[in-house]
Structure formats: C-alpha cells, structure tokens
Design a protein around this motif. Structure first.
Motif, PDB file in Angstrom:
ATOM      1  N   ARG A  20      -8.797   5.544  56.509  1.00 21.05           N
ATOM      2  CA  ARG A  20      -8.447   6.212  57.773  1.00 21.05           C
ATOM      3  C   ARG A  20      -9.254   7.483  57.959  1.00 21.05           C
ATOM      4  O   ARG A  20      -9.701   7.786  59.067  1.00 21.05           O
ATOM      5  N   ALA A  21      -9.457   8.243  56.897  1.00 19.40           N
ATOM      6  CA  ALA A  21     -10.115   9.550  57.010  1.00 19.40           C
ATOM      7  C   ALA A  21     -11.569   9.416  57.433  1.00 19.40           C
ATOM      8  O   ALA A  21     -12.020  10.074  58.376  1.00 19.40           O
ATOM      9  N   LYS A  23     -13.105   6.827  58.772  1.00 14.20           N
ATOM     10  CA  LYS A  23     -13.237   6.143  60.059  1.00 14.20           C
ATOM     11  C   LYS A  23     -12.982   7.113  61.213  1.00 14.20           C
ATOM     12  O   LYS A  23     -13.710   7.111  62.209  1.00 14.20           O
ATOM     13  N   ARG A  24     -11.958   7.931  61.074  1.00 16.42           N
ATOM     14  CA  ARG A  24     -11.666   8.918  62.116  1.00 16.42           C
ATOM     15  C   ARG A  24     -12.825   9.890  62.270  1.00 16.42           C
ATOM     16  O   ARG A  24     -13.239  10.221  63.384  1.00 16.42           O
ATOM     17  N   GLN A  25     -13.385  10.339  61.147  1.00 19.14           N
ATOM     18  CA  GLN A  25     -14.510  11.263  61.193  1.00 19.14           C
ATOM     19  C   GLN A  25     -15.727  10.622  61.864  1.00 19.14           C
ATOM     20  O   GLN A  25     -16.398  11.246  62.697  1.00 19.14           O
ATOM     21  N   ILE A  27     -15.866   8.142  64.056  1.00 21.14           N
ATOM     22  CA  ILE A  27     -15.657   7.964  65.490  1.00 21.14           C
ATOM     23  C   ILE A  27     -15.691   9.307  66.220  1.00 21.14           C
ATOM     24  O   ILE A  27     -16.253   9.421  67.315  1.00 21.14           O
ATOM     25  N   ASP A  28     -15.123  10.349  65.600  1.00 20.13           N
ATOM     26  CA  ASP A  28     -15.161  11.682  66.215  1.00 20.13           C
ATOM     27  C   ASP A  28     -16.612  12.143  66.397  1.00 20.13           C
ATOM     28  O   ASP A  28     -16.981  12.698  67.450  1.00 20.13           O
ATOM     29  N   ASP A  48     -11.175  -1.057  64.373  1.00 18.26           N
ATOM     30  CA  ASP A  48     -11.529   0.158  65.110  1.00 18.26           C
ATOM     31  C   ASP A  48     -11.622  -0.036  66.615  1.00 18.26           C
ATOM     32  O   ASP A  48     -11.835   0.932  67.352  1.00 18.26           O
ATOM     33  N   ALA A  51      -9.235   2.119  68.920  1.00 15.84           N
ATOM     34  CA  ALA A  51      -9.621   3.533  68.961  1.00 15.84           C
ATOM     35  C   ALA A  51     -10.843   3.742  69.848  1.00 15.84           C
ATOM     36  O   ALA A  51     -10.915   4.729  70.600  1.00 15.84           O
ATOM     37  N   ARG A  55     -11.218   5.844  73.602  1.00 16.53           N
ATOM     38  CA  ARG A  55     -12.237   6.855  73.892  1.00 16.53           C
ATOM     39  C   ARG A  55     -13.018   6.536  75.171  1.00 16.53           C
ATOM     40  O   ARG A  55     -13.336   7.463  75.930  1.00 16.53           O
TER      41      ARG A  55
END
Length: 251
Positions: A20-21, A23-25, A27-28, A48, A51, A55
């Motif tokens: 999760r960590a 992947k979130r980074q 995409i951000d 993904d 998410a 966006r």
C-alpha cells in the motif's frame, strides 16, 4: 509447494502495508490531473485501477492492459461500474493503444517478468504524449535478505531466486538506465525497503517454501539443510527485506 494462484497472490501482496505504501507514493508522484488518460501497463487483477479512476475523474480515461485472461476477468470485476475504466487484452511488447494518446502511465512489478524490458519501455514511449509522466516500480532481488542462523543457506536461497526464479531479477537497479535509453527524462529515483516480520506473510510473498523446495530439487541446496533452514524460519522471530526501486520520468 505449488505456485499460488497469481490473481490472489497479487491482490494479497498489494494489500500489505509495504504494498500500500509504495503504490500510494507512486500514484501521488504521477500527479494525475482530472480529464487525463492514465495507463496501467500490466494491470493484473486491477488493484490500482480504482485509484487511477478517482484521480482522472468522470471526464478522464483509465486503460488497464494485461494479457492474462484470469487477471482481466478480475480487473473487470473490480472496476464494474467505473465508466472511465477500459480493460484491454494485450501484451506490453505490443500495446493496444493509439500512439501519443496517454498522459500518465505506470508499470508496477511487470518488467521483472517480461521477455524484453527495453522493448516494453519503447512501446510505452510510443503511446505516451510529449510531456507525459511515467512511474516505474521494480524490485532488485539481489538485495533480498532473510535472517537465519544458517547464513550460507540464506545466501544460497537469494542466489537461486535471482538466477532461476525471476526472469529479470535485478531490473530495479537498471530502471533509470532503461528509462533513459527508451527516450524518457528521469526526474526522481527512490529506493524503499519493504520489511517482513511475519513469517506467513513473507512465505506467501517471497516464496520461501516453494522456492527453497525448487532449489533443493535442482541440487542447489542440500535437502536436509534446506528443510532445517525453512523450519527454523517458521519458528521465529523472523526478518526479511529487499529493495524496491521507483523511477518517475517524463516524455
């Protein structure tokens, strides 16, 4: 041990804290804007895609591409009702996408499996627009460490994983070079270290039992020594980690 169902394996790996960590980074850092077209190249079971759809908003488009029918089925189920998501069957070496139509793209733990990573990135360059932003994430399995009293067998396990189990096992360290050779401008290179303290989770994600059995069957590790190593790991306490490299680049 038999190889786990790949769709379930990927979903479980993505659901862990480490998955999760990063992947979130990733995409951000893509900085996806409303109305854009975003590509998930080798989307697997569609982990993904929701998410990405959030966006790009209602006016954008998300394209998930994979060649595996089971993955495509799960991806379609996962994105049912998300009108902006398109699931397409295709190979990363021959993307079913019009040239110059993608604004944002990601490739996540796919290049380590493909026949020709350079060709896949060349395809990605072909379908992205000038100014597009791309996120790549791949492990470097040479950096896999498993704590055990028998350090020699832990090292043998990592060597076997790198040399025999994963096709492009050290692709993580080469990502920036491959991206530049494909014509992208590398902007950011990050290295994170997923840490496993739970033996069962590590066994599932890292293939401790099944890959050790393969190493034993191949004559790379003594049978008694390999079984003793694995039994010792399960008794705990446990530690394993590896390096995951993320590269953000632009076209």
């Amino acid at each position: 041990m038999s190889r786990p169902d790949q769709t379930s394996y990927m979903l479980r790996a993505a659901a862990g804290d480490a998955g999760r960590a990063y992947k979130r980074q990733l995409i951000d850092l893509l900085d996806i804007q409303v109305g854009q077209t975003a590509l998930d190249m080798g989307c697997g079971p569609g982990t993904d895609l929701p998410a990405l759809a959030e966006r790009v908003g209602d006016s954008g488009t998300v394209i998930g591409v994979d060649r595996d029918q089971a993955m495509l089925t799960r991806a379609r189920e996962r994105t049912d009702g998300l009108h902006q998501v398109e699931i397409r069957e295709g190979d990363v070496h021959d993307l079913p996408i019009e040239p110059g139509t993608v604004d944002r793209a990601k490739i996540d733990r796919v290049l380590m499996h493909v026949a020709e990573p350079a060709d896949a990135l060349a395809q990605l360059h072909h379908v992205t627009r000038p100014g597009a932003r791309i996120g790549l994430a791949e492990p470097d399995w040479d950096t896999l460490i498993v704590d055990a009293e028998d350090l020699r067998t832990s090292r043998a396990f990592t060597r076997y994983t790198t040399e025999e189990v994963v096709r492009n096992a050290t692709i993580g360290r080469s990502l920036a070079r491959f991206a530049e050779q494909a014509g992208f401008r590398v902007e950011t290179v990050l290295a994170t270290t997923p840490v496993f303290r739970d033996f069962q989770e590590a066994d599932h994600t890292l293939g401790l039992g099944r890959n050790m059995q393969q190493a034993i069957d191949a004559g790379r590790v003594d049978r008694e020594r390999g079984h003793r190593w694995f039994t010792g790991l399960s008794a705990g306490p446990f530690y394993a980690s590896f390096t995951l490299v993320s590269v953000i680049c632009s076209r």
